[in-house]
Design a protein around this motif. Structure first.
Motif, short mmCIF file in Angstrom:
data_model
loop_
_atom_site.label_atom_id
_atom_site.label_comp_id
_atom_site.label_asym_id
_atom_site.label_seq_id
_atom_site.Cartn_x
_atom_site.Cartn_y
_atom_site.Cartn_z
N GLY A 19 0.81 -1.21 0.00
CA GLY A 19 0.00 0.00 0.00
C GLY A 19 0.85 1.26 0.00
O GLY A 19 1.69 1.45 0.87
N SER A 23 0.27 5.91 5.27
CA SER A 23 1.21 5.21 6.15
C SER A 23 2.32 4.53 5.34
O SER A 23 3.49 4.56 5.74
N GLU A 42 1.50 -1.21 -4.83
CA GLU A 42 0.28 -0.40 -4.78
C GLU A 42 -0.66 -0.87 -5.88
O GLU A 42 -0.27 -0.95 -7.03
N LYS A 43 -1.90 -1.16 -5.50
CA LYS A 43 -2.83 -1.68 -6.51
C LYS A 43 -3.32 -0.60 -7.47
O LYS A 43 -3.70 -0.90 -8.60
N ASN A 44 -3.31 0.65 -7.03
CA ASN A 44 -3.72 1.73 -7.94
C ASN A 44 -2.57 2.12 -8.86
O ASN A 44 -1.44 1.70 -8.65
N GLY A 55 -9.47 16.06 3.59
CA GLY A 55 -9.72 17.45 3.99
C GLY A 55 -10.28 18.28 2.86
O GLY A 55 -9.88 19.43 2.67
N ASN A 60 -6.02 17.71 5.96
CA ASN A 60 -5.78 18.07 7.36
C ASN A 60 -4.82 17.02 7.93
O ASN A 60 -5.24 15.98 8.40
N VAL A 140 -1.34 -6.89 -4.11
CA VAL A 140 -0.78 -8.07 -3.44
C VAL A 140 -1.94 -9.03 -3.16
O VAL A 140 -2.88 -8.69 -2.44
N SER A 180 -8.62 -5.75 1.11
CA SER A 180 -7.79 -6.94 0.89
C SER A 180 -6.80 -7.16 2.03
O SER A 180 -6.38 -8.29 2.28
N GLU A 387 -4.61 2.60 8.91
CA GLU A 387 -6.03 2.35 9.13
C GLU A 387 -6.43 0.88 9.01
O GLU A 387 -7.55 0.52 9.38
N GLY A 397 -7.68 15.59 11.54
CA GLY A 397 -6.29 15.22 11.26
C GLY A 397 -5.83 14.03 12.08
O GLY A 397 -4.67 13.62 12.01
N LEU A 400 -4.93 10.71 9.92
CA LEU A 400 -3.63 10.77 9.25
C LEU A 400 -2.51 10.75 10.29
O LEU A 400 -1.48 10.12 10.07
C1 LIG Z 1 -12.80 11.77 1.72
C2 LIG Z 1 -11.84 11.53 2.85
C3 LIG Z 1 -11.31 12.61 3.53
C4 LIG Z 1 -10.43 12.40 4.60
N1 LIG Z 1 -9.89 13.49 5.21
C5 LIG Z 1 -9.00 13.31 6.22
C6 LIG Z 1 -8.34 14.43 6.80
O1 LIG Z 1 -8.47 15.58 6.36
N2 LIG Z 1 -7.51 14.18 7.86
C7 LIG Z 1 -7.30 12.92 8.35
O2 LIG Z 1 -6.56 12.77 9.31
N3 LIG Z 1 -7.86 11.84 7.76
C8 LIG Z 1 -8.68 12.00 6.70
N4 LIG Z 1 -9.23 10.90 6.09
C9 LIG Z 1 -8.82 9.54 6.54
C10 LIG Z 1 -7.42 9.21 5.99
O3 LIG Z 1 -7.38 9.46 4.61
C11 LIG Z 1 -7.06 7.74 6.23
O4 LIG Z 1 -7.23 7.43 7.59
C12 LIG Z 1 -5.61 7.47 5.82
O5 LIG Z 1 -5.44 7.70 4.44
C13 LIG Z 1 -5.22 6.05 6.16
O6 LIG Z 1 -3.92 5.83 5.69
P1 LIG Z 1 -3.46 4.35 5.30
O7 LIG Z 1 -2.09 4.45 4.78
O8 LIG Z 1 -3.72 3.44 6.42
O9 LIG Z 1 -4.47 3.91 4.15
P2 LIG Z 1 -4.66 4.55 2.70
O10 LIG Z 1 -4.23 5.95 2.67
O11 LIG Z 1 -6.06 4.22 2.31
O12 LIG Z 1 -3.65 3.71 1.80
C14 LIG Z 1 -3.78 2.33 1.62
C15 LIG Z 1 -3.23 1.99 0.24
O13 LIG Z 1 -3.11 0.58 0.12
C16 LIG Z 1 -3.49 0.19 -1.18
N5 LIG Z 1 -3.84 -1.23 -1.13
C17 LIG Z 1 -4.87 -1.80 -0.45
N6 LIG Z 1 -4.82 -3.14 -0.58
C18 LIG Z 1 -3.74 -3.41 -1.37
C19 LIG Z 1 -3.18 -4.62 -1.86
N7 LIG Z 1 -3.68 -5.82 -1.57
N8 LIG Z 1 -2.09 -4.54 -2.66
C20 LIG Z 1 -1.54 -3.33 -2.97
N9 LIG Z 1 -2.04 -2.16 -2.53
C21 LIG Z 1 -3.12 -2.21 -1.73
C22 LIG Z 1 -4.65 1.12 -1.48
O14 LIG Z 1 -4.87 1.22 -2.87
C23 LIG Z 1 -4.16 2.43 -0.86
O15 LIG Z 1 -3.45 3.21 -1.78
C24 LIG Z 1 -10.10 11.08 5.00
C25 LIG Z 1 -10.62 9.99 4.30
C26 LIG Z 1 -11.48 10.21 3.23
C27 LIG Z 1 -12.02 9.02 2.48
#
Ligand SMILES: Cc1cc2nc3c(=O)[nH]c(=O)nc-3n(C[C@H](O)[C@H](O)[C@H](O)COP(=O)(O)OP(=O)(O)OC[C@H]3O[C@@H](n4cnc5c(N)ncnc54)[C@H](O)[C@@H]3O)c2cc1C
Length: 415
Positions: A19, A23, A42-44, A55, A60, A140, A180, A387, A397, A400
Protein backbone atom coordinates in the motif's frame (compact mmCIF):
# COMPACT_ATOMS: atom_id res chain seq x y z
CA UNK A 1 15.52 10.45 11.93
CA UNK A 2 15.18 13.88 10.41
CA UNK A 3 18.64 13.67 8.87
CA UNK A 4 18.78 12.15 5.42
CA UNK A 5 20.77 8.95 5.52
CA UNK A 6 23.69 9.29 3.18
CA UNK A 7 24.45 5.60 3.48
CA UNK A 8 21.23 4.24 2.10
CA UNK A 9 23.18 2.19 -0.42
CA UNK A 10 24.22 -0.05 2.50
CA UNK A 11 20.97 -1.95 2.33
CA UNK A 12 19.94 -3.99 5.33
CA UNK A 13 16.91 -6.27 5.05
CA UNK A 14 14.58 -6.26 2.09
CA UNK A 15 11.24 -4.91 3.21
CA UNK A 16 7.93 -4.96 1.33
CA UNK A 17 5.16 -2.48 2.08
CA UNK A 18 1.64 -3.31 0.91
CA UNK A 19 0.00 0.00 0.00
CA UNK A 20 1.33 3.40 -1.09
CA UNK A 21 -1.12 5.44 0.97
CA UNK A 22 -0.36 7.79 3.86
CA UNK A 23 1.21 5.21 6.15
CA UNK A 24 2.96 3.22 3.39
CA UNK A 25 4.65 6.30 1.90
CA UNK A 26 5.70 7.74 5.25
CA UNK A 27 7.03 4.42 6.49
CA UNK A 28 8.91 3.81 3.23
CA UNK A 29 10.78 7.09 3.71
CA UNK A 30 11.66 6.43 7.35
CA UNK A 31 12.93 2.92 6.59
CA UNK A 32 14.85 3.97 3.49
CA UNK A 33 16.49 6.68 5.61
CA UNK A 34 17.70 3.91 7.90
CA UNK A 35 19.23 2.09 4.97
CA UNK A 36 16.63 -0.59 4.33
CA UNK A 37 15.84 -1.67 0.79
CA UNK A 38 12.14 -0.87 0.54
CA UNK A 39 9.69 -2.00 -2.13
CA UNK A 40 6.12 -0.68 -2.14
CA UNK A 41 3.27 -2.55 -3.87
CA UNK A 42 0.28 -0.40 -4.78
CA UNK A 43 -2.83 -1.68 -6.51
CA UNK A 44 -3.72 1.73 -7.94
CA UNK A 45 -1.78 3.33 -10.78
CA UNK A 46 -0.34 6.01 -8.49
CA UNK A 47 0.48 6.70 -4.85
CA UNK A 48 -1.78 8.36 -2.27
CA UNK A 49 -5.10 8.35 -4.10
CA UNK A 50 -7.11 8.66 -0.88
CA UNK A 51 -4.67 11.22 0.52
CA UNK A 52 -5.46 13.47 -2.44
CA UNK A 53 -9.13 13.58 -1.39
CA UNK A 54 -8.50 14.29 2.29
CA UNK A 55 -9.72 17.45 3.99
CA UNK A 56 -11.76 18.38 0.90
CA UNK A 57 -8.57 18.37 -1.14
CA UNK A 58 -6.69 20.40 1.48
CA UNK A 59 -5.51 17.48 3.64
CA UNK A 60 -5.78 18.07 7.36
CA UNK A 61 -2.49 16.31 8.12
CA UNK A 62 -2.47 16.45 11.91
CA UNK A 63 -3.61 18.40 14.95
CA UNK A 64 -1.82 20.30 17.71
CA UNK A 65 -4.16 18.71 20.27
CA UNK A 66 -3.37 15.02 20.02
CA UNK A 67 -5.23 13.97 23.13
CA UNK A 68 -5.97 10.24 23.36
CA UNK A 69 -9.69 10.98 23.76
CA UNK A 70 -9.87 11.58 20.00
CA UNK A 71 -8.88 7.98 19.25
CA UNK A 72 -10.91 4.76 19.38
CA UNK A 73 -10.20 1.05 19.32
CA UNK A 74 -11.80 -2.02 20.83
CA UNK A 75 -8.40 -2.49 22.49
CA UNK A 76 -8.34 0.89 24.26
CA UNK A 77 -4.96 2.53 24.65
CA UNK A 78 -3.24 0.36 22.01
CA UNK A 79 -2.62 3.66 20.22
CA UNK A 80 -1.30 5.40 23.38
CA UNK A 81 2.37 4.60 22.76
CA UNK A 82 2.27 5.65 19.11
CA UNK A 83 0.39 8.90 19.65
CA UNK A 84 2.43 9.90 22.71
CA UNK A 85 5.73 9.13 21.01
CA UNK A 86 5.13 11.04 17.81
CA UNK A 87 4.02 14.61 18.38
CA UNK A 88 2.76 16.97 15.75
CA UNK A 89 5.98 18.99 16.20
CA UNK A 90 8.01 15.89 15.29
CA UNK A 91 5.82 15.43 12.23
CA UNK A 92 6.22 19.09 11.28
CA UNK A 93 10.01 18.91 11.62
CA UNK A 94 10.27 15.70 9.64
CA UNK A 95 8.09 16.74 6.73
CA UNK A 96 9.78 20.15 6.63
CA UNK A 97 13.04 18.27 6.08
CA UNK A 98 11.35 16.64 3.05
CA UNK A 99 10.30 20.09 1.79
CA UNK A 100 6.69 20.33 3.03
CA UNK A 101 5.59 23.59 4.69
CA UNK A 102 2.61 23.47 7.02
CA UNK A 103 0.10 25.98 8.28
CA UNK A 104 -2.16 26.00 11.35
CA UNK A 105 -5.89 26.71 11.42
CA UNK A 106 -7.03 26.57 15.03
CA UNK A 107 -5.61 23.27 16.16
CA UNK A 108 -5.76 21.73 12.68
CA UNK A 109 -2.63 21.53 10.52
CA UNK A 110 -2.65 21.66 6.72
CA UNK A 111 -0.03 21.95 4.00
CA UNK A 112 0.69 25.67 3.53
CA UNK A 113 -0.36 25.32 -0.11
CA UNK A 114 -3.82 24.08 1.04
CA UNK A 115 -3.35 21.30 -1.50
CA UNK A 116 -3.38 17.64 -0.57
CA UNK A 117 -1.35 17.03 -3.72
CA UNK A 118 1.62 18.81 -2.08
CA UNK A 119 1.66 16.14 0.63
CA UNK A 120 1.56 13.29 -1.89
CA UNK A 121 4.14 14.91 -4.18
CA UNK A 122 6.57 15.58 -1.32
CA UNK A 123 6.25 12.10 0.21
CA UNK A 124 6.48 10.32 -3.12
CA UNK A 125 9.46 12.31 -4.42
CA UNK A 126 11.29 11.87 -1.10
CA UNK A 127 10.76 8.10 -1.34
CA UNK A 128 12.08 8.01 -4.89
CA UNK A 129 15.11 10.08 -3.89
CA UNK A 130 15.86 7.59 -1.13
CA UNK A 131 15.74 4.68 -3.56
CA UNK A 132 12.35 3.23 -2.63
CA UNK A 133 11.07 0.98 -5.40
CA UNK A 134 7.38 1.17 -6.39
CA UNK A 135 5.26 -1.39 -8.20
CA UNK A 136 2.01 0.26 -9.29
CA UNK A 137 -1.10 -1.56 -10.50
CA UNK A 138 0.25 -4.38 -8.38
CA UNK A 139 -2.31 -5.73 -5.99
CA UNK A 140 -0.78 -8.07 -3.44
CA UNK A 141 -2.97 -11.18 -3.64
CA UNK A 142 -1.07 -13.48 -1.36
CA UNK A 143 1.69 -13.47 1.24
CA UNK A 144 3.32 -16.72 2.34
CA UNK A 145 5.96 -17.21 4.98
CA UNK A 146 8.56 -19.95 5.03
CA UNK A 147 12.01 -18.66 5.95
CA UNK A 148 11.32 -15.44 4.10
CA UNK A 149 8.07 -13.93 2.91
CA UNK A 150 6.89 -14.61 -0.63
CA UNK A 151 4.58 -11.95 -2.02
CA UNK A 152 2.39 -12.65 -5.04
CA UNK A 153 1.30 -9.67 -7.13
CA UNK A 154 0.25 -9.76 -10.78
CA UNK A 155 1.07 -13.49 -10.81
CA UNK A 156 4.72 -12.68 -10.03
CA UNK A 157 6.46 -13.78 -6.85
CA UNK A 158 8.89 -11.68 -4.82
CA UNK A 159 10.92 -12.55 -1.75
CA UNK A 160 11.32 -10.28 1.31
CA UNK A 161 12.73 -10.44 4.84
CA UNK A 162 9.95 -8.35 6.35
CA UNK A 163 6.45 -7.34 5.24
CA UNK A 164 4.43 -4.32 6.35
CA UNK A 165 0.69 -4.27 5.68
CA UNK A 166 -0.32 -0.64 5.10
CA UNK A 167 -3.36 -1.37 2.98
CA UNK A 168 -5.86 0.93 4.73
CA UNK A 169 -9.57 0.17 4.99
CA UNK A 170 -12.41 -0.28 2.54
CA UNK A 171 -13.84 3.18 3.28
CA UNK A 172 -14.84 5.12 0.15
CA UNK A 173 -14.03 2.48 -2.44
CA UNK A 174 -14.40 4.98 -5.28
CA UNK A 175 -10.96 6.25 -4.16
CA UNK A 176 -9.50 2.84 -4.91
CA UNK A 177 -9.45 1.58 -1.34
CA UNK A 178 -9.81 -2.09 -0.56
CA UNK A 179 -10.37 -4.53 2.27
CA UNK A 180 -7.79 -6.94 0.89
CA UNK A 181 -5.51 -6.22 3.86
CA UNK A 182 -7.99 -8.00 6.12
CA UNK A 183 -7.83 -11.16 4.00
CA UNK A 184 -4.02 -11.05 3.88
CA UNK A 185 -4.00 -10.67 7.68
CA UNK A 186 -6.52 -13.45 8.28
CA UNK A 187 -4.27 -15.80 6.32
CA UNK A 188 -1.78 -15.31 9.15
CA UNK A 189 -4.51 -16.04 11.75
CA UNK A 190 -4.99 -12.38 12.67
CA UNK A 191 -8.54 -11.67 13.83
CA UNK A 192 -10.56 -8.82 12.32
CA UNK A 193 -12.73 -6.59 14.50
CA UNK A 194 -15.89 -6.06 12.44
CA UNK A 195 -15.36 -2.95 10.28
CA UNK A 196 -18.12 -0.35 10.64
CA UNK A 197 -18.43 2.85 8.61
CA UNK A 198 -17.28 5.84 10.65
CA UNK A 199 -16.91 9.58 9.99
CA UNK A 200 -19.91 9.17 7.76
CA UNK A 201 -23.15 11.03 7.08
CA UNK A 202 -26.32 9.80 8.75
CA UNK A 203 -29.61 9.16 6.97
CA UNK A 204 -33.07 10.12 8.12
CA UNK A 205 -36.54 9.52 6.71
CA UNK A 206 -37.89 12.70 8.31
CA UNK A 207 -39.55 14.60 5.48
CA UNK A 208 -39.41 17.95 7.31
CA UNK A 209 -35.66 17.52 7.78
CA UNK A 210 -35.14 16.65 4.11
CA UNK A 211 -36.85 19.96 3.24
CA UNK A 212 -34.03 21.79 5.07
CA UNK A 213 -31.41 20.49 2.63
CA UNK A 214 -28.61 22.95 2.00
CA UNK A 215 -28.86 24.55 5.44
CA UNK A 216 -25.56 24.62 7.35
CA UNK A 217 -25.12 26.06 10.84
CA UNK A 218 -23.14 25.81 14.07
CA UNK A 219 -24.81 23.53 16.59
CA UNK A 220 -24.46 21.27 19.57
CA UNK A 221 -25.45 17.82 18.39
CA UNK A 222 -26.28 15.17 20.97
CA UNK A 223 -26.57 11.49 20.19
CA UNK A 224 -29.51 9.63 21.72
CA UNK A 225 -29.34 5.86 21.87
CA UNK A 226 -32.63 4.30 22.95
CA UNK A 227 -33.65 7.82 24.00
CA UNK A 228 -30.68 8.18 26.37
CA UNK A 229 -28.26 11.06 25.76
CA UNK A 230 -24.75 9.70 25.17
CA UNK A 231 -22.33 12.14 23.53
CA UNK A 232 -22.52 15.80 22.50
CA UNK A 233 -20.32 17.34 19.81
CA UNK A 234 -20.10 20.99 18.90
CA UNK A 235 -19.47 21.92 15.29
CA UNK A 236 -21.24 22.50 12.04
CA UNK A 237 -24.24 20.48 10.91
CA UNK A 238 -25.32 20.25 7.31
CA UNK A 239 -28.89 19.27 6.41
CA UNK A 240 -29.12 17.23 3.23
CA UNK A 241 -31.70 15.33 1.18
CA UNK A 242 -30.50 12.05 2.67
CA UNK A 243 -30.27 13.33 6.28
CA UNK A 244 -27.43 15.11 8.10
CA UNK A 245 -23.70 15.70 7.79
CA UNK A 246 -21.08 18.19 9.05
CA UNK A 247 -18.23 17.78 11.52
CA UNK A 248 -20.44 17.37 14.59
CA UNK A 249 -22.41 14.59 12.90
CA UNK A 250 -19.31 12.85 11.51
CA UNK A 251 -17.77 12.80 14.98
CA UNK A 252 -20.90 11.12 16.38
CA UNK A 253 -21.25 8.73 13.45
CA UNK A 254 -18.94 6.08 14.88
CA UNK A 255 -21.08 5.64 17.99
CA UNK A 256 -24.28 5.96 15.95
CA UNK A 257 -23.16 3.35 13.40
CA UNK A 258 -22.25 0.86 16.13
CA UNK A 259 -25.66 1.35 17.80
CA UNK A 260 -27.49 1.06 14.46
CA UNK A 261 -25.54 -2.10 13.74
CA UNK A 262 -26.93 -3.50 17.00
CA UNK A 263 -30.49 -2.51 15.97
CA UNK A 264 -30.73 0.14 18.68
CA UNK A 265 -32.90 3.23 18.31
CA UNK A 266 -30.76 6.21 17.27
CA UNK A 267 -31.74 9.89 17.20
CA UNK A 268 -29.83 13.13 17.30
CA UNK A 269 -30.85 16.25 19.18
CA UNK A 270 -29.70 19.47 17.55
CA UNK A 271 -29.32 22.75 19.41
CA UNK A 272 -28.90 25.49 16.82
CA UNK A 273 -28.22 28.06 19.56
CA UNK A 274 -25.30 26.38 21.33
CA UNK A 275 -23.97 29.62 22.80
CA UNK A 276 -27.20 30.94 24.35
CA UNK A 277 -29.13 29.34 27.15
CA UNK A 278 -32.90 29.07 27.12
CA UNK A 279 -33.54 32.12 29.34
CA UNK A 280 -31.25 34.34 27.31
CA UNK A 281 -33.07 33.32 24.13
CA UNK A 282 -36.50 33.90 25.64
CA UNK A 283 -35.29 37.36 26.72
CA UNK A 284 -34.12 38.07 23.17
CA UNK A 285 -37.47 37.05 21.70
CA UNK A 286 -39.41 39.13 24.24
CA UNK A 287 -37.31 42.17 23.40
CA UNK A 288 -37.82 41.65 19.68
CA UNK A 289 -41.54 41.07 20.18
CA UNK A 290 -41.84 44.54 21.69
CA UNK A 291 -40.04 46.05 18.71
CA UNK A 292 -42.07 44.42 15.92
CA UNK A 293 -45.49 43.48 17.40
CA UNK A 294 -47.43 44.02 14.18
CA UNK A 295 -45.22 42.02 11.85
CA UNK A 296 -46.09 38.49 10.75
CA UNK A 297 -45.04 35.99 13.40
CA UNK A 298 -42.23 34.52 11.24
CA UNK A 299 -40.42 37.87 11.50
CA UNK A 300 -39.68 37.09 15.13
CA UNK A 301 -37.12 34.48 14.04
CA UNK A 302 -36.00 36.14 10.82
CA UNK A 303 -32.35 37.21 11.08
CA UNK A 304 -31.98 35.04 14.20
CA UNK A 305 -32.02 31.73 12.33
CA UNK A 306 -31.69 30.71 8.68
CA UNK A 307 -34.93 31.50 6.83
CA UNK A 308 -35.20 27.87 5.67
CA UNK A 309 -35.73 26.57 9.19
CA UNK A 310 -38.31 29.11 10.44
CA UNK A 311 -41.38 27.20 9.21
CA UNK A 312 -39.99 24.00 10.75
CA UNK A 313 -39.48 25.66 14.15
CA UNK A 314 -43.02 27.10 14.23
CA UNK A 315 -44.36 23.67 13.29
CA UNK A 316 -42.34 21.93 16.01
CA UNK A 317 -43.39 24.54 18.57
CA UNK A 318 -47.03 23.82 17.63
CA UNK A 319 -47.93 27.51 17.40
CA UNK A 320 -51.62 27.74 16.53
CA UNK A 321 -52.26 28.70 12.92
CA UNK A 322 -54.73 31.42 13.94
CA UNK A 323 -51.85 33.31 15.55
CA UNK A 324 -50.67 35.45 12.64
CA UNK A 325 -48.68 38.26 14.20
CA UNK A 326 -45.76 38.61 16.58
CA UNK A 327 -48.05 40.27 19.13
CA UNK A 328 -50.31 37.15 19.17
CA UNK A 329 -47.56 35.01 20.72
CA UNK A 330 -47.72 34.54 24.47
CA UNK A 331 -44.92 33.56 26.88
CA UNK A 332 -45.67 29.84 26.44
CA UNK A 333 -45.35 30.23 22.67
CA UNK A 334 -41.96 31.91 23.08
CA UNK A 335 -40.83 29.13 25.39
CA UNK A 336 -42.02 26.54 22.88
CA UNK A 337 -40.13 28.29 20.07
CA UNK A 338 -36.93 28.34 22.10
CA UNK A 339 -37.40 24.68 23.02
CA UNK A 340 -37.88 23.81 19.35
CA UNK A 341 -34.70 25.70 18.35
CA UNK A 342 -32.64 23.96 21.01
CA UNK A 343 -34.11 20.47 20.60
CA UNK A 344 -34.48 19.52 16.96
CA UNK A 345 -34.93 15.77 17.20
CA UNK A 346 -34.02 13.75 14.14
CA UNK A 347 -34.47 10.01 14.00
CA UNK A 348 -31.62 8.25 12.22
CA UNK A 349 -32.37 5.25 10.04
CA UNK A 350 -28.86 4.27 8.97
CA UNK A 351 -25.41 5.57 8.13
CA UNK A 352 -24.56 6.20 4.49
CA UNK A 353 -22.15 3.26 4.67
CA UNK A 354 -18.65 2.52 3.44
CA UNK A 355 -19.12 4.26 0.13
CA UNK A 356 -19.31 7.60 1.90
CA UNK A 357 -17.29 6.90 5.06
CA UNK A 358 -13.95 8.65 5.60
CA UNK A 359 -12.72 5.82 7.80
CA UNK A 360 -13.91 2.58 9.28
CA UNK A 361 -13.78 1.62 12.91
CA UNK A 362 -12.60 -1.94 13.32
CA UNK A 363 -9.90 -3.76 11.37
CA UNK A 364 -6.98 -5.97 12.35
CA UNK A 365 -7.37 -6.81 16.05
CA UNK A 366 -4.61 -4.95 17.89
CA UNK A 367 -4.41 -7.40 20.78
CA UNK A 368 -2.12 -9.44 18.52
CA UNK A 369 0.13 -6.48 17.63
CA UNK A 370 2.99 -5.02 19.69
CA UNK A 371 2.12 -1.30 20.11
CA UNK A 372 5.80 -0.35 20.48
CA UNK A 373 6.95 -1.96 17.23
CA UNK A 374 3.74 -2.60 15.24
CA UNK A 375 5.00 -6.16 14.77
CA UNK A 376 2.61 -9.08 14.78
CA UNK A 377 2.75 -11.17 17.95
CA UNK A 378 1.75 -14.16 15.81
CA UNK A 379 4.18 -13.90 12.89
CA UNK A 380 7.73 -12.62 13.26
CA UNK A 381 8.73 -9.85 10.82
CA UNK A 382 5.12 -9.09 9.84
CA UNK A 383 3.95 -5.54 10.66
CA UNK A 384 0.78 -3.44 10.42
CA UNK A 385 0.40 0.34 10.23
CA UNK A 386 -2.35 2.89 9.58
CA UNK A 387 -6.03 2.35 9.13
CA UNK A 388 -5.89 -1.39 8.43
CA UNK A 389 -5.58 -1.69 12.21
CA UNK A 390 -8.52 -1.41 14.59
CA UNK A 391 -7.73 2.24 15.41
CA UNK A 392 -9.70 5.23 14.20
CA UNK A 393 -9.83 8.88 15.12
CA UNK A 394 -12.24 11.79 15.09
CA UNK A 395 -12.31 14.49 12.39
CA UNK A 396 -9.41 16.91 12.64
CA UNK A 397 -6.29 15.22 11.26
CA UNK A 398 -6.34 12.38 13.80
CA UNK A 399 -6.55 9.55 11.29
CA UNK A 400 -3.63 10.77 9.25
CA UNK A 401 -1.67 11.36 12.43
CA UNK A 402 -2.23 7.71 13.31
CA UNK A 403 -0.89 6.73 9.87
CA UNK A 404 2.26 8.82 10.51
CA UNK A 405 2.66 7.82 14.18
CA UNK A 406 2.27 4.07 13.62
CA UNK A 407 4.85 4.28 10.79
CA UNK A 408 7.24 6.23 13.00
CA UNK A 409 6.94 3.75 15.87
CA UNK A 410 7.61 0.88 13.48
CA UNK A 411 10.67 2.57 11.99
CA UNK A 412 12.03 3.48 15.44
CA UNK A 413 11.53 -0.05 16.72
CA UNK A 414 13.19 -1.78 13.75
CA UNK A 415 16.72 -2.71 14.70
C1 LIG B 1 -12.80 11.77 1.72
C2 LIG B 1 -11.84 11.53 2.85
C3 LIG B 1 -11.31 12.61 3.53
C4 LIG B 1 -10.43 12.40 4.60
N1 LIG B 1 -9.89 13.49 5.21
C5 LIG B 1 -9.00 13.31 6.22
C6 LIG B 1 -8.34 14.43 6.80
O1 LIG B 1 -8.47 15.58 6.36
N2 LIG B 1 -7.51 14.18 7.86
C7 LIG B 1 -7.30 12.92 8.35
O2 LIG B 1 -6.56 12.77 9.31
N3 LIG B 1 -7.86 11.84 7.76
C8 LIG B 1 -8.68 12.00 6.70
N4 LIG B 1 -9.23 10.90 6.09
C9 LIG B 1 -8.82 9.54 6.54
C10 LIG B 1 -7.42 9.21 5.99
O3 LIG B 1 -7.38 9.46 4.61
C11 LIG B 1 -7.06 7.74 6.23
O4 LIG B 1 -7.23 7.43 7.59
C12 LIG B 1 -5.61 7.47 5.82
O5 LIG B 1 -5.44 7.70 4.44
C13 LIG B 1 -5.22 6.05 6.16
O6 LIG B 1 -3.92 5.83 5.69
P1 LIG B 1 -3.46 4.35 5.30
O7 LIG B 1 -2.09 4.45 4.78
O8 LIG B 1 -3.72 3.44 6.42
O9 LIG B 1 -4.47 3.91 4.15
P2 LIG B 1 -4.66 4.55 2.70
O10 LIG B 1 -4.23 5.95 2.67
O11 LIG B 1 -6.06 4.22 2.31
O12 LIG B 1 -3.65 3.71 1.80
C14 LIG B 1 -3.78 2.33 1.62
C15 LIG B 1 -3.23 1.99 0.24
O13 LIG B 1 -3.11 0.58 0.12
C16 LIG B 1 -3.49 0.19 -1.18
N5 LIG B 1 -3.84 -1.23 -1.13
C17 LIG B 1 -4.87 -1.80 -0.45
N6 LIG B 1 -4.82 -3.14 -0.58
C18 LIG B 1 -3.74 -3.41 -1.37
C19 LIG B 1 -3.18 -4.62 -1.86
N7 LIG B 1 -3.68 -5.82 -1.57
N8 LIG B 1 -2.09 -4.54 -2.66
C20 LIG B 1 -1.54 -3.33 -2.97
N9 LIG B 1 -2.04 -2.16 -2.53
C21 LIG B 1 -3.12 -2.21 -1.73
C22 LIG B 1 -4.65 1.12 -1.48
O14 LIG B 1 -4.87 1.22 -2.87
C23 LIG B 1 -4.16 2.43 -0.86
O15 LIG B 1 -3.45 3.21 -1.78
C24 LIG B 1 -10.10 11.08 5.00
C25 LIG B 1 -10.62 9.99 4.30
C26 LIG B 1 -11.48 10.21 3.23
C27 LIG B 1 -12.02 9.02 2.48
Amino acid sequence: MSQKNTQHHLYLNKIAIVGAGASGLFCAILLAQKGYKVTVFEKNHKAGRKLLATGNGKCNVTNTNLSLEFYHSSNPLFFKYGIENFTYEQFEKLVFSFGLDLTKRGTKIYPASDQASSVVDVLYSESIELGVEFYFESQVDNIQKNNNFTITANLQQYSFDKVIIASGSGAMKKLGSSESGYILSENFSHKIVEPIASLVQLESDNYDIKKLHGLKCEANVTLLINNQKTTTKKGDILFAKYGVSGNSVLDLSREASIALNEYQCVDILVDIFPNSDKNKLIGMLEKKQKQIPNKKKEFLLLSLVHSKIIEYIFKQAKIKSEKHYVKDLNKKDLQALVYAMKNIKISITKSRGYEYAEVVSGGVDTTDINPKTMESKLVKDLYFIGEVLDVDGDCGGYNLHWAWASSYVLAQGLK
